[in-house]
Enzyme design. Structure first.
Site, PDB file in Angstrom:
ATOM      1  N   LYS A  53      23.274  33.278 -16.214  1.00 41.56           N
ATOM      2  CA  LYS A  53      22.838  32.708 -14.931  1.00 41.56           C
ATOM      3  C   LYS A  53      23.700  33.261 -13.793  1.00 41.56           C
ATOM      4  O   LYS A  53      23.187  33.619 -12.728  1.00 41.56           O
ATOM      5  CB  LYS A  53      22.918  31.176 -14.977  1.00 41.56           C
ATOM      6  CG  LYS A  53      21.854  30.554 -15.883  1.00 41.56           C
ATOM      7  CD  LYS A  53      22.105  29.073 -16.142  1.00 41.56           C
ATOM      8  CE  LYS A  53      21.126  28.531 -17.181  1.00 41.56           C
ATOM      9  NZ  LYS A  53      21.395  27.145 -17.586  1.00 41.56           N
ATOM     10  N   GLN A  97      25.826  22.612 -16.995  1.00 39.57           N
ATOM     11  CA  GLN A  97      25.295  23.159 -18.250  1.00 39.57           C
ATOM     12  C   GLN A  97      25.284  22.068 -19.319  1.00 39.57           C
ATOM     13  O   GLN A  97      26.314  21.454 -19.603  1.00 39.57           O
ATOM     14  CB  GLN A  97      26.143  24.367 -18.692  1.00 39.57           C
ATOM     15  CG  GLN A  97      25.592  25.091 -19.897  1.00 39.57           C
ATOM     16  CD  GLN A  97      24.198  25.683 -19.670  1.00 39.57           C
ATOM     17  OE1 GLN A  97      23.927  26.276 -18.637  1.00 39.57           O
ATOM     18  NE2 GLN A  97      23.305  25.496 -20.619  1.00 39.57           N
ATOM     19  N   ASP A 120      18.159  22.110 -10.857  1.00 37.80           N
ATOM     20  CA  ASP A 120      17.600  22.040 -12.214  1.00 37.80           C
ATOM     21  C   ASP A 120      16.467  21.018 -12.276  1.00 37.80           C
ATOM     22  O   ASP A 120      15.750  20.948 -13.275  1.00 37.80           O
ATOM     23  CB  ASP A 120      18.693  21.643 -13.216  1.00 37.80           C
ATOM     24  CG  ASP A 120      19.216  22.840 -14.009  1.00 37.80           C
ATOM     25  OD1 ASP A 120      18.471  23.837 -14.131  1.00 37.80           O
ATOM     26  OD2 ASP A 120      20.356  22.767 -14.501  1.00 37.80           O
TER      27      ASP A 120
END
Ligand code: NAP
Length: 293
Positions: A53, A97, A120
């Site tokens: 990412k 994460q 997200d």
């Protein structure tokens, strides 16, 4: 017959090229989009996702700010970090994460992210807005799958779609997007309580496997000509590989490729699209925040 390969890497590159225009608009405002990346512990898969990412961010012109915490970090310390990112004007998106260690309440930590920076799309506010079809950040994997399907001209209107998996980050939001009137699929969601998975999958025009179980979807379950999207990323031991494992999805690619109409590979399918949607959401967050909306 052999299926059309939906090349996630190629579609992701096309979208990234489109995103550079938005980066230029931001540059005109003197804004560099910024993504805070929070990683807890050193799980190899998580480290590798975060590295991927951050690399993609750097390539497109997004600044990433990584914070790594040890596995035993306290929840209070994590919440402090999120509050700091929420306040920081150079941070437009916040990524934590997952998974987090067991002693941490994942929901509380995710819920602490400012919804305006929740790129997200995991906060209850964004998930609720998605359900109501209000402006929001949609979780990256489902969003990437919809982009793949539409850009590959897979017929969706009236199609029977079967989603195998009901997680909060993939299966549930994906099923929700597919039933939107603008997409208009009829959706069946399968899980470990589903009776006769094979017959459900066999009736599908579109099969989306997101269970994290290698080999779960076999060729005899697939209707000829169906579109098969493989979300699974599984590490299978393989002594012939340097790392000692290989990556595979949830579907039997080699056999299904011969009868399906469309299929995605693993790797090179859904994965690159997920990362690209993260870039897209972060750039959109920077555009919204910098325009004061
Ligand atoms: P998850 O939270 O473990 O959810 C898996 C879902 O699959 C659950 O709903 C589970 O049912 C269902 N399931 C498991 N075994 C099943 C079976 N035998 N039959 C029917 N349903 C079954 O996983 P996730 O986070 O959604 O991820 C799923 C997979 O996608 C993983 O391999 C993950 O690595 C991958 N993934 C890939 C990307 C990407 O960008 N490529 C992004 C995210 C995730 P229950 O609810 O009944 O337990």
């Amino acid at each position: 017959m052999s299926a059309i390969l939906i090349d996630g890497k190629k579609i992701a590159e096309e979208i990234r090229a489109e995103l550079t225009r938005k980066i230029a608009t931001l540059a005109g405002r003197g804004v560099v989009p910024g993504l805070a990346v929070i990683l807890v512990g050193d799980n190899p898969a998580s480290v590798s996702y975060v590295t991927g990412k951050e690399k993609a961010c750097a390539e497109i012109g997004i600044q990433s700010f990584e914070t790594r915490f040890p596995e035993d970090v306290s929840e209070a310390r994590l919440l402090d970090k999120i509050a700091e990112c929420n306040r920081d004007p150079s941070v437009h998106g916040i990524l934590i994460q997952l998974p987090l260690p067991g002693h941490i309440d994942e929901r509380r930590v995710i819920g602490a992210i400012d919804p305006a920076k929740d790129v997200d799309g995991f906060t209850p506010i964004n998930l609720g807005r998605m359900l109501l079809e209000e402006p929001c950040y949609v979780p990256c994997t489902p969003l990437g799958i919809i982009e793949m399907l539409t850009r590959s001209d897979v017929p969706l209107n009236g199609a029977n779609a079967v989603v195998v998996g009901r997680s909060n980050i993939v299966g549930k939001p994906l099923a929700n997007l597919l039933i939107r009137k603008s997409i208009n699929a009829t959706v069946t969601v399968c899980h470990t309580g589903t009776k006769d998975l094979a017959s459900k999958v066999k009736a599908a025009d579109i099969v989306i496997a997101c269970a994290g179980r290698p080999g779960l979807v076999s060729a005899d379950m697939i209707k000829p000509g169906a579109c098969v999207i493989d979300v699974g990323v599984n590490r299978v031991p393989d002594a012939t590989k340097k790392k000692g494992y290989r990556l595979c999805g949830d579907v039997d690619f080699d056999a299904i490729e011969k009868i399906a109409g469309w299929i995605t590979p693993v790797p090179g399918g859904v994965g690159p699209m997920t990362i690209t949607m993260l870039l897209s959401n972060t750039i959109d967050a920077a555009l919204r925040i910098s325009s004061g909306k």
